[in-house]
Design a protein around this motif. Sequence first.
Motif, PDB file in Angstrom:
ATOM      1  N   ASN A 115      76.229 -48.043  59.313  1.00  0.00           N
ATOM      2  CA  ASN A 115      75.951 -47.819  60.600  1.00  0.00           C
ATOM      3  C   ASN A 115      75.159 -48.814  61.399  1.00  0.00           C
ATOM      4  OD1 ASN A 115      75.350 -44.892  59.216  1.00  0.00           O
ATOM      5  ND2 ASN A 115      76.680 -44.432  61.153  1.00  0.00           N
ATOM      6  N   SER A 116      74.254 -49.693  60.583  1.00  0.00           N
ATOM      7  CA  SER A 116      73.891 -50.815  61.325  1.00  0.00           C
ATOM      8  C   SER A 116      74.098 -52.326  60.177  1.00  0.00           C
ATOM      9  CB  SER A 116      72.125 -50.498  61.239  1.00  0.00           C
ATOM     10  OG  SER A 116      71.562 -50.074  59.978  1.00  0.00           O
ATOM     11  N   MET A 135      71.126 -52.202  66.485  1.00  0.00           N
ATOM     12  CA  MET A 135      72.260 -51.477  65.986  1.00  0.00           C
ATOM     13  C   MET A 135      71.662 -50.413  65.233  1.00  0.00           C
ATOM     14  SD  MET A 135      75.280 -54.236  65.023  1.00  0.00           S
ATOM     15  CE  MET A 135      74.385 -54.614  63.638  1.00  0.00           C
ATOM     16  N   GLY A 136      72.351 -49.254  65.240  1.00  0.00           N
ATOM     17  CA  GLY A 136      71.769 -47.955  64.269  1.00  0.00           C
ATOM     18  C   GLY A 136      70.905 -47.135  65.121  1.00  0.00           C
ATOM     19  N   ILE A 191      67.985 -55.207  64.012  1.00  0.00           N
ATOM     20  CA  ILE A 191      67.695 -55.993  65.447  1.00  0.00           C
ATOM     21  C   ILE A 191      68.481 -57.503  65.145  1.00  0.00           C
ATOM     22  CG2 ILE A 191      66.214 -57.405  66.837  1.00  0.00           C
ATOM     23  CD1 ILE A 191      64.144 -55.272  65.587  1.00  0.00           C
ATOM     24  N   VAL A 192      69.339 -57.435  66.409  1.00  0.00           N
ATOM     25  CA  VAL A 192      70.252 -58.674  66.451  1.00  0.00           C
ATOM     26  C   VAL A 192      69.816 -59.598  67.660  1.00  0.00           C
ATOM     27  CG1 VAL A 192      72.560 -59.458  66.669  1.00  0.00           C
ATOM     28  CG2 VAL A 192      72.099 -57.186  65.617  1.00  0.00           C
ATOM     29  N   ARG A 193      69.725 -60.731  67.167  1.00  0.00           N
ATOM     30  CA  ARG A 193      69.528 -61.853  68.055  1.00  0.00           C
ATOM     31  C   ARG A 193      70.555 -62.808  68.633  1.00  0.00           C
ATOM     32  NH1 ARG A 193      63.906 -61.322  68.570  1.00  0.00           N
ATOM     33  NH2 ARG A 193      62.901 -60.378  66.780  1.00  0.00           N
ATOM     34  N   GLY A 194      71.160 -62.662  69.632  1.00  0.00           N
ATOM     35  CA  GLY A 194      71.840 -63.513  70.407  1.00  0.00           C
ATOM     36  C   GLY A 194      71.412 -64.744  70.987  1.00  0.00           C
ATOM     37  N   ARG A 195      72.462 -65.496  71.650  1.00  0.00           N
ATOM     38  CA  ARG A 195      71.825 -66.768  72.538  1.00  0.00           C
ATOM     39  C   ARG A 195      71.088 -66.448  73.515  1.00  0.00           C
ATOM     40  NH1 ARG A 195      76.542 -70.919  73.705  1.00  0.00           N
ATOM     41  NH2 ARG A 195      74.315 -71.996  74.563  1.00  0.00           N
ATOM     42  N   THR A 196      71.409 -65.322  74.168  1.00  0.00           N
ATOM     43  CA  THR A 196      70.788 -64.868  75.431  1.00  0.00           C
ATOM     44  C   THR A 196      69.955 -63.351  75.418  1.00  0.00           C
ATOM     45  OG1 THR A 196      72.734 -63.817  76.474  1.00  0.00           O
ATOM     46  CG2 THR A 196      71.942 -66.136  77.009  1.00  0.00           C
ATOM     47  N   ASP A 197      70.669 -62.740  74.498  1.00  0.00           N
ATOM     48  CA  ASP A 197      70.002 -61.436  74.369  1.00  0.00           C
ATOM     49  C   ASP A 197      69.645 -61.014  73.027  1.00  0.00           C
ATOM     50  OD1 ASP A 197      70.663 -60.731  77.127  1.00  0.00           O
ATOM     51  OD2 ASP A 197      72.627 -59.956  76.725  1.00  0.00           O
ATOM     52  N   VAL A 198      68.623 -59.984  72.792  1.00  0.00           N
ATOM     53  CA  VAL A 198      68.381 -59.218  71.637  1.00  0.00           C
ATOM     54  C   VAL A 198      68.708 -57.815  71.800  1.00  0.00           C
ATOM     55  CG1 VAL A 198      66.162 -59.144  72.356  1.00  0.00           C
ATOM     56  CG2 VAL A 198      66.696 -58.880  69.834  1.00  0.00           C
ATOM     57  N   LEU A 253      79.462 -48.280  63.413  1.00  0.00           N
ATOM     58  CA  LEU A 253      78.338 -49.051  64.248  1.00  0.00           C
ATOM     59  C   LEU A 253      78.488 -48.399  65.654  1.00  0.00           C
ATOM     60  CD1 LEU A 253      79.233 -53.018  63.006  1.00  0.00           C
ATOM     61  CD2 LEU A 253      77.030 -51.291  62.392  1.00  0.00           C
ATOM     62  N   HIS A 254      79.659 -47.790  66.060  1.00  0.00           N
ATOM     63  CA  HIS A 254      79.636 -47.313  67.595  1.00  0.00           C
ATOM     64  C   HIS A 254      78.341 -46.311  67.782  1.00  0.00           C
ATOM     65  CE1 HIS A 254      81.214 -46.190  71.353  1.00  0.00           C
ATOM     66  NE2 HIS A 254      81.237 -44.813  70.955  1.00  0.00           N
ATOM     67  N   ASN A 255      77.744 -46.493  68.976  1.00  0.00           N
ATOM     68  CA  ASN A 255      76.690 -45.536  69.526  1.00  0.00           C
ATOM     69  C   ASN A 255      77.205 -44.589  70.519  1.00  0.00           C
ATOM     70  OD1 ASN A 255      74.558 -44.379  70.656  1.00  0.00           O
ATOM     71  ND2 ASN A 255      72.992 -46.036  69.926  1.00  0.00           N
ATOM     72  N   PRO A 256      77.353 -43.380  70.428  1.00  0.00           N
ATOM     73  CA  PRO A 256      77.867 -42.542  71.336  1.00  0.00           C
ATOM     74  C   PRO A 256      77.001 -42.234  72.436  1.00  0.00           C
ATOM     75  CG  PRO A 256      77.435 -41.105  69.363  1.00  0.00           C
ATOM     76  CD  PRO A 256      77.420 -42.674  69.106  1.00  0.00           C
ATOM     77  N   PHE A 257      75.711 -42.403  72.183  1.00  0.00           N
ATOM     78  CA  PHE A 257      74.724 -42.155  73.455  1.00  0.00           C
ATOM     79  C   PHE A 257      74.653 -43.165  74.241  1.00  0.00           C
ATOM     80  CE2 PHE A 257      73.337 -40.159  69.215  1.00  0.00           C
ATOM     81  CZ  PHE A 257      73.694 -38.856  69.698  1.00  0.00           C
TER      82      PHE A 257
END
Length: 245
Positions: A119-120, A158-159, A148-155, A226-230
């Motif tokens: 899930n994460s 997951m999970g 916690i995933v860190r992209g170029r512009t956002d963080v 990985l999908h979050n239904p909430f």
Amino acid sequence: MNEPTAAVTIALRIPGKWSHPRELIERLPAGCCLTPETLILPDKVEIGFGAMAADDQFAQIFRSSCREPATAEELATVDNYTANVLLSGPGGSLPAARTMMQAGAAVVRAGGAGVFIDNSALAHGGRHWLEMTADGGPDALSFAFVAIVRGRTDVWTMGMHVLGLRDVVMKRADAEADGLDIIEVIRYLCRSEKPIDDGHVLADLNGPCFQAFTHDSGERLAGSPLHNPFGRLKLVSIRDITEAN
């Protein structure tokens, strides 16, 4: 806090060097029972059980996904594992996640090297998993299940759906600046009995304020663990909102 829901299934993989299924059964903690399709915990809760033969990819995936370093002995077992034990059960709340932690711990005590969470995409060595299970509190649960995933512009996280919560997304610049930290947001959400909904304001006494905006998760990960239904909770700096207006 959301109750367990059929929309969320927690899926764990636990690698070990069992020579025969009988060895796993014999090493399970007292009170646990195993059938071909079910792990039964001492409190009679039933967890979905399966097994998968070793492949040539999982060991590296496990190593690269560890939140904290596993022990040399645990990694040696992962490198030479013979099978993955697959556990699955309902999620969507802290109590449900805690039950799955206990199920994973039972297999770790029976020889599992650690736990990988579908899930994460997080992994934990067995020693750390047992420590978190013994704690069982909101911080331990979020540390175990939420990446916690860190992209170029956002963080983003997951999970969080494992715990019955929306995933959190922030601008990376805001998350790394002094003030409201995404880890503290995760802890706050897990400890709070009142959900944060669209329009709510979060503030740090010594830092900036953020307004929450709710969004659907989209279809990109639909059908996967990985999908979050909430959905997602986007935190936007009040400063950015003011400047945009």
